[in-house]
Design a protein around this motif. Sequence first.
Motif, short mmCIF file in Angstrom:
data_model
loop_
_atom_site.label_atom_id
_atom_site.label_comp_id
_atom_site.label_asym_id
_atom_site.label_seq_id
_atom_site.Cartn_x
_atom_site.Cartn_y
_atom_site.Cartn_z
N GLY A 1 7.00 3.80 -7.54
CA GLY A 1 6.83 5.24 -7.30
C GLY A 1 5.36 5.60 -7.18
N LEU A 2 4.55 5.04 -8.08
CA LEU A 2 3.11 5.28 -8.03
C LEU A 2 2.53 4.85 -6.68
N MET A 3 2.88 3.64 -6.23
CA MET A 3 2.34 3.11 -4.98
C MET A 3 2.83 3.90 -3.77
N ALA A 4 4.12 4.29 -3.78
CA ALA A 4 4.67 5.07 -2.66
C ALA A 4 4.03 6.45 -2.60
N GLY A 5 3.85 7.08 -3.77
CA GLY A 5 3.21 8.40 -3.81
C GLY A 5 1.78 8.34 -3.32
N ILE A 6 1.05 7.30 -3.77
CA ILE A 6 -0.34 7.12 -3.33
C ILE A 6 -0.39 6.96 -1.81
N ASN A 7 0.45 6.09 -1.27
CA ASN A 7 0.38 5.80 0.17
C ASN A 7 0.91 6.94 1.04
N ALA A 8 1.86 7.71 0.51
CA ALA A 8 2.31 8.90 1.25
C ALA A 8 1.16 9.90 1.35
N ALA A 9 0.44 10.11 0.23
CA ALA A 9 -0.69 11.03 0.24
C ALA A 9 -1.80 10.52 1.16
N LEU A 10 -2.09 9.22 1.11
CA LEU A 10 -3.14 8.65 1.98
C LEU A 10 -2.76 8.79 3.45
N LYS A 11 -1.49 8.63 3.76
CA LYS A 11 -1.04 8.75 5.16
C LYS A 11 -1.28 10.16 5.68
N VAL A 12 -0.91 11.15 4.85
CA VAL A 12 -1.11 12.55 5.24
C VAL A 12 -2.60 12.85 5.41
N GLN A 13 -3.42 12.27 4.53
CA GLN A 13 -4.86 12.50 4.55
C GLN A 13 -5.59 11.62 5.57
N GLU A 14 -4.80 10.81 6.31
CA GLU A 14 -5.33 9.90 7.34
C GLU A 14 -6.40 8.97 6.78
N ARG A 15 -6.11 8.46 5.58
CA ARG A 15 -6.99 7.48 4.93
C ARG A 15 -6.33 6.11 4.98
N ASP A 16 -7.12 5.06 4.74
CA ASP A 16 -6.59 3.69 4.76
C ASP A 16 -5.53 3.52 3.67
N PRO A 17 -4.50 2.72 3.94
CA PRO A 17 -3.45 2.50 2.94
C PRO A 17 -4.00 1.76 1.72
N PHE A 18 -3.26 1.86 0.62
CA PHE A 18 -3.65 1.22 -0.64
C PHE A 18 -2.65 0.10 -0.93
N ILE A 19 -3.13 -1.13 -0.88
CA ILE A 19 -2.28 -2.30 -1.12
C ILE A 19 -2.97 -3.18 -2.16
N LEU A 20 -2.24 -3.54 -3.20
CA LEU A 20 -2.76 -4.43 -4.23
C LEU A 20 -2.37 -5.87 -3.92
N GLN A 21 -3.32 -6.79 -4.02
CA GLN A 21 -3.04 -8.20 -3.75
C GLN A 21 -2.41 -8.85 -4.99
N ARG A 22 -1.86 -10.03 -4.79
CA ARG A 22 -1.19 -10.74 -5.88
C ARG A 22 -2.15 -11.14 -7.01
N ASN A 23 -3.42 -11.31 -6.70
CA ASN A 23 -4.39 -11.69 -7.74
C ASN A 23 -5.05 -10.46 -8.38
N GLU A 24 -4.60 -9.26 -7.98
CA GLU A 24 -5.19 -8.04 -8.51
C GLU A 24 -4.30 -7.33 -9.53
N ALA A 25 -2.99 -7.51 -9.42
CA ALA A 25 -2.09 -6.77 -10.31
C ALA A 25 -0.67 -7.32 -10.24
N TYR A 26 0.05 -7.18 -11.35
CA TYR A 26 1.49 -7.47 -11.33
C TYR A 26 2.18 -6.56 -10.32
N ILE A 27 1.67 -5.35 -10.15
CA ILE A 27 2.25 -4.44 -9.15
C ILE A 27 2.14 -5.06 -7.77
N GLY A 28 1.02 -5.74 -7.50
CA GLY A 28 0.84 -6.43 -6.22
C GLY A 28 1.84 -7.56 -6.05
N VAL A 29 2.12 -8.30 -7.13
CA VAL A 29 3.11 -9.37 -7.09
C VAL A 29 4.49 -8.79 -6.80
N LEU A 30 4.83 -7.72 -7.51
CA LEU A 30 6.14 -7.07 -7.36
C LEU A 30 6.38 -6.62 -5.92
#
Length: 623
Positions: A383-412
């Motif tokens: 939910g956190l990641m989807a909310g962040i990326n929905a807001a970034l899309k509306v604001q025409e900013r680059d998407p936010f993606i976490l890599q596997r070596n940066e967070a368990y969220i990135g692994v998930l």
Amino acid sequence: MFNEEYDVIVVGAGHAGSEAAASAANMGSKTLLITMNLQNIAQMSCNPAMGGIAKGQIVREIDALGGYSGIVSDTSAIQFKMLNKSKGPAMWSPRVQSDRMRFAEDWRLLLEQTENLDFYQEMVSGLIVEGGKVCGVVTSLGLKIKSKTVVLTNGTFLNGLIHIGDKNFGGGRAGEKAATGITEQLVQLGFESGRMKTGTPPRVDGRSLDFSKMIEQPGDVSPEKFSYLDVTKPLTHQRSCHMSYTSEKVHDLLREGFDRSPMFNGRIQSLGPRYCPSIEDKINRFADKDRHQLFVEPEGWNTVEYYINGFSTSLPEDIQFKALRSVVGFENVKFFRPGYAIEYDYFPPTQLKHTLETKLVDGLFFAGQINGTTGYEEAASQGLMAGINAALKVQERDPFILQRNEAYIGVLVDDLITKGTEEPYRMFTSRAEYRTLLRQDNADFRLTPKGYELGLASEKRLKRMEEKQEASEKLVQFFRNTSVTAEEANPVLIAKNSAPVKQQGKMFKLFARPNITIDDVRQFDAVEEYITSNNLDSEVIEQAEIQVKYSGYIDKEKNNADKLNRLENVKIPANFDYSKLQSMSLEAREKLNKIQPVTVSQASRISGVSPSDISVLLVYMGR
């Protein structure tokens, strides 16, 4: 009522929806959270607890980025435990037992205090899609609410069907109706859907239990907390859980109902969570076991309701009752509500991008159990990641993606998008190849700067993290630079059955020994003086100790991550046609064409794609 266009509409207010709405609104997007019942925001539908193995790391990561789950877990906690302390720090996992009612209340109050966030209670029955782009939602009353993006977090409500023995009825949760219309529309739009199952145990009256016959499970003597912020304090008193066991007699009584079990008579076709099986599944799959643990968990500070963890079931209520009364301590048990199983629709997550936006419909995001996951923490992080990326899309900013070596969220997220799932997905430390880097203690170092850049983490939070990081690095440097004589070191070493030294040496080398702890080195006058004069707290000291003891492992993992990240930079053109690579295996071509990975690194993680297939792809791309 709804003349204005929202930036983000979040459908559903469970753990995923609540985090999605909070993150989008806190990033400045005009957000609407719409749910079937505003009284059930962030409801703990299953066990009253947050965290656990790998899940605790996720809650710390959500908190480090600026989400709310860690704060609410602290304010509603009734017990804290750091699991796996007997193992290395990569395995340490925080967990709290929660006050279920306070948890939901605290979440709602936090959301109500969040600027840019509106609320509405009604069922969403469909989406407004025009030209391949989502433009809003339609409610059961026929209201059309416009939005630039939509985040679906429907949990178990999409065509939910509840099973208790040979009875079944529609519902997304006990006492709440199912959501209809969305699945059918998404399938018409070209989405692939499936069915999954999950279950929950009976809840019982604690006044009818004999706790003197059970094993007490107290919290930690010195409890910590989840949030890195100082808005909450560690618990000063806690409620205990208790443990009992099933027996052969209990198993025999349960087997009496197998012919009426929806799991065994074919009425439930879908797969349930492998690592959280029902009690009937356990005694069937593990027939050699003559008993199974049951954890008796209080639902709050003052309520007498208890959750029977380990007794998830969809057996007939009379069988549940008869079997549970044969458990030690449960001889006079009274039920508040029986256990049940629930089937619901989900959408295989290979249909998503790494931002959790769907590939088929522009501006539409999925988060939580709709993606085939199980668990509050897994849902909240999506939910956190989807909310962040929905807001970034509306604001025409680059998407936010976490890599596997940066967070368990990135692994998930990477596991879901790249590998998909045919059974409810839950996180484990074993899923993360860089778990020495992804510890619960350093989530703020890893992610708070990113949260600050997004506008989620405050400047105060960032400053606190930087001060902690600087203090721990200075303490590590102190151990590297400071020597200790053999005369001072040897009494400490000998007391710990560690080989004495013959000459003066650096403290770092002594401290790095496996059996030497911070309490041991604090016996050296210089160490205690440094810690006291710099007023270092336990977080800083623990961080420094981990850096000293595991520096070799940490450096090795960083090097491995750097090597693999080079492939992360090798982008694959959009809509690449793999069928023309005849040297590649047929299975690899089919899967790559279906998933359309963004990078060569992602392609290498797809099941069925071999190293030789990746070599073919690299050669084609001039690498």
